[in-house]
Design a protein around this motif. Structure first.
Motif, short mmCIF file in Angstrom:
data_model
loop_
_atom_site.label_atom_id
_atom_site.label_comp_id
_atom_site.label_asym_id
_atom_site.label_seq_id
_atom_site.Cartn_x
_atom_site.Cartn_y
_atom_site.Cartn_z
N ILE A 233 0.86 -1.19 0.00
CA ILE A 233 0.00 0.00 0.00
C ILE A 233 0.89 1.23 0.00
O ILE A 233 1.84 1.33 0.80
N ARG A 234 0.60 2.13 -0.92
CA ARG A 234 1.36 3.39 -1.03
C ARG A 234 0.56 4.47 -0.31
O ARG A 234 -0.54 4.85 -0.75
N ILE A 235 1.10 4.95 0.81
CA ILE A 235 0.48 6.05 1.54
C ILE A 235 0.90 7.36 0.88
O ILE A 235 2.08 7.56 0.57
N GLY A 236 -0.03 8.26 0.67
CA GLY A 236 0.35 9.56 0.09
C GLY A 236 -0.78 10.17 -0.71
O GLY A 236 -1.70 9.48 -1.16
N THR A 249 -2.40 2.91 -4.10
CA THR A 249 -2.53 3.91 -3.03
C THR A 249 -3.63 3.52 -2.05
O THR A 249 -4.58 2.83 -2.39
N LEU A 250 -3.46 4.01 -0.84
CA LEU A 250 -4.47 3.76 0.19
C LEU A 250 -5.80 4.36 -0.22
O LEU A 250 -6.86 3.77 -0.01
N SER A 251 -5.76 5.53 -0.84
CA SER A 251 -6.99 6.21 -1.26
C SER A 251 -7.77 5.36 -2.25
O SER A 251 -9.00 5.24 -2.16
N TYR A 252 -7.06 4.74 -3.20
CA TYR A 252 -7.73 3.90 -4.21
C TYR A 252 -8.34 2.67 -3.54
O TYR A 252 -9.50 2.32 -3.77
N LYS A 253 -7.55 2.00 -2.71
CA LYS A 253 -8.03 0.78 -2.06
C LYS A 253 -9.19 1.07 -1.11
O LYS A 253 -10.08 0.25 -0.92
N LEU A 254 -9.16 2.26 -0.54
CA LEU A 254 -10.25 2.70 0.34
C LEU A 254 -11.55 2.80 -0.44
O LEU A 254 -12.59 2.27 -0.02
N ILE A 341 -12.04 1.45 7.90
CA ILE A 341 -11.65 0.73 6.68
C ILE A 341 -10.12 0.74 6.52
O ILE A 341 -9.51 -0.27 6.18
N ILE A 342 -9.52 1.91 6.78
CA ILE A 342 -8.07 2.05 6.63
C ILE A 342 -7.33 1.09 7.55
O ILE A 342 -6.38 0.40 7.14
N GLU A 343 -7.79 0.99 8.80
CA GLU A 343 -7.14 0.09 9.75
C GLU A 343 -7.22 -1.36 9.26
O GLU A 343 -6.25 -2.11 9.35
N GLU A 344 -8.36 -1.71 8.72
CA GLU A 344 -8.54 -3.07 8.19
C GLU A 344 -7.59 -3.33 7.03
O GLU A 344 -6.95 -4.39 6.94
N LEU A 345 -7.48 -2.36 6.11
CA LEU A 345 -6.61 -2.51 4.95
C LEU A 345 -5.14 -2.62 5.36
O LEU A 345 -4.40 -3.48 4.86
N LEU A 346 -4.71 -1.73 6.25
CA LEU A 346 -3.30 -1.70 6.65
C LEU A 346 -2.89 -2.94 7.41
O LEU A 346 -1.78 -3.45 7.23
N ASN A 347 -3.77 -3.43 8.26
CA ASN A 347 -3.43 -4.59 9.09
C ASN A 347 -3.17 -5.86 8.29
O ASN A 347 -2.49 -6.77 8.76
N GLU A 348 -3.70 -5.90 7.06
CA GLU A 348 -3.50 -7.10 6.24
C GLU A 348 -2.46 -6.89 5.15
O GLU A 348 -2.32 -7.71 4.24
N GLU A 363 -3.08 8.08 9.17
CA GLU A 363 -3.39 6.70 8.83
C GLU A 363 -2.44 5.71 9.52
O GLU A 363 -2.82 4.60 9.86
N LEU A 364 -1.17 6.12 9.69
CA LEU A 364 -0.18 5.20 10.25
C LEU A 364 0.09 5.43 11.73
O LEU A 364 1.01 4.85 12.31
N GLU A 365 -0.74 6.28 12.34
CA GLU A 365 -0.51 6.67 13.74
C GLU A 365 -0.38 5.47 14.67
O GLU A 365 0.50 5.42 15.53
N SER A 366 -1.23 4.47 14.51
CA SER A 366 -1.23 3.33 15.43
C SER A 366 -0.47 2.12 14.88
O SER A 366 -0.43 1.07 15.51
N GLN A 367 0.15 2.28 13.71
CA GLN A 367 0.81 1.15 13.06
C GLN A 367 2.26 0.99 13.54
O GLN A 367 2.98 1.97 13.70
#
Length: 639
Positions: A233-236, A249-254, A341-348, A363-367
């Motif tokens: 996932i590309r954050i930005g 991108t995260l935006s697209y996958k979102l 949704i973002i948390e779900e996407l990032l966690n996998e 988006e990455l605050e808790s990662q």
């Protein structure tokens, strides 16, 4: 605490200078003056151009865009023409730019009116750097303070990519070492090696954060990783990401997530409310006459007017405010759903990519990650590199501290030294040795001068010449040469040398006679004024040394500009600038300069003697040319 306070002071100094520079200019110059400078557009209409994921796009058409300083990815201030600058502004990002149009992305719908658009800056990165300083884990702090050396370990691996001996060893060290410095001189496949390291880390079940200081460098890693079939996932901001990576991108996958339909419905409700809102009076300061929103709502409820505002106007403004309150509530619900949704996407996701600053985005605050990999780290300040490093427990920095250092407005010497460079005497960097870009004669001088003679030209490039791809005569087939120009520099701060410009034009004409494609040629000059002289050349990329870092061309022509009786070289005596400029060329490198000025400096004297030496076997001597003609002449110390 000394480490934290030391860097906080440096960050604050840099932030203050950047903010002061931009805002002083905005306040001290009129809009017309900034427009003439290419930093503003006045009284333009923004035409709604659709949606980009969760962003709204607006198109601007103006002939003044062509000569402006706006470029894709820039942050801009959008201000209604009847509102004060800064106070009444919102931020946007330039998504696309052509000679007469710009598309700007914003997070909200805009009213139909005239706007002023200004180039701006953002202090988000500074705030994130300061936050990262307070989150450095103890083990990392011990390494940063050089209290305890990290564990360096190498284990054999079965690699997916076809790598050379040194690249393979780098992967084996990088995958297993606690803190690894990967030194990648020009053309040695540093990013390719990093991609293999990341693949191997993922194979070990590790979660990787891969970053760089610039979006272009992050995109380069992402492109390499796609070849491995990794889930990334590309954050930005989509406006700053390469179009080829939009689907990563995260935006697209979102927006493609099944739960996003609910968010889309909420956006639809906001759009309907906005249409209704246009029927009512916007409570701008000139209309409010000092009344707060609460006061306006109360007066409307009582059917009263106030301070010269009639009851109907109060009622209209109150209706606008009530709708705005509904919009804000809907926005809050959208934010909540997006975060889920973002948390779900990032966690996998196995590998997450962002800029250094993006690693501290909301988006990455808790990662958290097992490994942080920072590419092009030698172009980043130490506080910038710290951001991704604080989110992991294994660390890899890649770069080349023999090329350009971080760009720092305050000229602070500590900020100009990257973390990679500062640790290089504590953790021995692993250097990649085989380069796949340059003819050996172009490579040899930089290798000896900057890389202890360790570089090896791969057989595929060792003897490449211009004649391999164009029918040039022997006189033009020398891989490296120097052309002496008997001119004089002009200018006080930035410099220019018209004679050198004319000499390069003459040289280009020779190349064109043999069908050389202008797109295979790059012209590098250290000075912006000299760069402007080349603006009339078509299809030839002309840029400063900084602008060419990371690039390559079949032919590179370097205009050194400096020519004065005092033999003052200014910043072209910076060895790293010379290294970057020389190592952009693949088949042919030509330096244009004033020999009498250059040879007063040991670095250039050694370089010109080297050029004379490698040219000798072909029967070609260093050529001396200028506006007065051309003649051969050997180089010696008397010149």
């Amino acid at each position: 605490m000394d480490y934290v306070s030391f860097w906080k002071e440096k960050i604050e100094k840099e932030r203050a200078i950047e903010k002061e520079t931009v805002e002083r200019e905005i306040h001290s110059l009129s809009g017309e003056e900034r427009e003439r400078m290419g930093k503003a557009l006045l009284n333009v209409r923004l035409k709604y151009a659709g949606r980009l994921l969760d962003l709204y796009l607006y198109k601007v058409v103006s002939p003044k865009i062509k000569d402006s300083q706006f470029k894709t990815g820039d942050i801009v201030l959008i201000t209604p023409s009847d509102e004060p600058i800064l106070k009444g502004s919102i931020e946007g990002t330039i998504y696309q730019k052509t000679s007469h149009t710009m598309v700007i992305s914003v997070f909200q719908l805009l009213p139909k009116k005239l706007f002023r658009i200004d180039l701006y800056y953002s202090d988000i990165t500074f705030k994130r750097m300061e936050e990262a300083l307070t989150k450095v884990p103890p083990r990392l702090m011990d390494i940063l303070l050089k209290k305890e050396k990290p564990r360096i370990e190498r284990k054999p691996l079965e690699l997916k990519a076809n790598l050379n001996k040194w690249q393979k060893e780098a992967v084996e060290y990088g995958t297993h070492s606690e803190f690894f410095l990967l030194h990648g001189p020009p053309g040695t496949g540093k990013t390719t090696t990093l991609a293999e390291i990341i693949f191997q880390l993922v194979n070990q079940g590790k979660r990787v954060l891969a970053t760089a200081d610039t979006n272009v460098a992050v995109d380069n890693i992402a492109e390499k990783l796609l070849n491995y079939g990794l889930n990334i996932i590309r954050i930005g901001h989509p406006a700053r990401v390469s179009p080829s990576l939009l689907k990563q991108t995260l935006s697209y996958k979102l927006t493609k997530h099944p739960k996003y339909k609910e968010i889309d419905q909420l956006y639809g409700k906001i759009a309907e409310l906005r249409k209704t809102q246009e029927l009512y009076t916007i409570p701008v300061q000139s209309k409010r006459r000092g009344l707060t929103s609460e006061q306006i709502l109360k007066l409307a409820e009582e059917g009263k007017g106030s301070r010269g505002i009639n009851p109907m106007e109060i009622k209209s403004m109150a209706a606008w405010i009530r709708i705005q309150n509904q919009v804000e509530l809907l926005k809050e619900e959208i934010s909540r759903l997006k975060l889920l949704i973002i948390e779900e996407l990032l966690n996998e996701t196995q590998v997450i990519l962002s800029t250094n600053s993006g690693s501290y985005s909301e988006e990455l605050e808790s990662q958290q990650f097992d490994v942080a990999v920072v590419d092009e780290s030698t172009q980043a300040t130490e506080p910038s590199s710290l951001m991704p490093l604080t989110k992991a427990k294994q660390w890899i920095l890649a770069g080349d501290h023999k090329q350009l250092p971080p760009v720092v407005l305050s000229n602070d010497k500590d900020l100009q030294v990257s973390l990679f460079e500062r640790l290089a005497d504590f953790i021995l960097p692993y250097i990649l040795r085989i380069q796949y870009r340059m003819n050996q004669e172009i490579m040899e001088f930089p290798s000896k001068k900057f890389y202890q003679g360790k570089l090896i030209a791969h057989p595929s490039v060792e003897n490449i010449r211009l004649s391999d791809i164009y029918p040039v005569p022997k006189s033009l087939d020398v891989p490296i040469e120097f052309i002496n120009v008997e001119g004089r520099e002009r200018g006080s701060i930035s410099k220019r040398n018209p004679e050198e410009f004319m000499a390069i034009k003459q040289y280009l004409e020779q190349l064109f006679q043999y069908g050389v494609n202008p797109k295979d040629i790059g012209i590098i000059t250290p000075y912006k004024e000299q760069k402007q002289l080349f603006q009339s050349l078509k299809n030839i990329e002309v840029n400063t040394v900084d602008g060419f870092q990371g690039r390559e061309k079949e032919i590179i022509l370097i205009s050194l500009v400096r020519a004065n009786p005092q033999a003052i070289l200014g910043f072209i005596k910076d060895e790293r600038r010379l290294n970057v400029a020389m190592t952009r060329a693949k088949r042919k490198l030509v330096l244009f300069g004033h020999r009498a000025t250059l040879t007063k400096h040991p670095l250039y004297r050694e370089l010109l003697q080297y050029i004379e030496k490698v040219s000798a076997p072909t029967g070609i001597r260093t050529r001396v040319t200028g506006l007065k003609g051309q003649h051969p002449g050997p180089l010696d110390d008397r010149s």
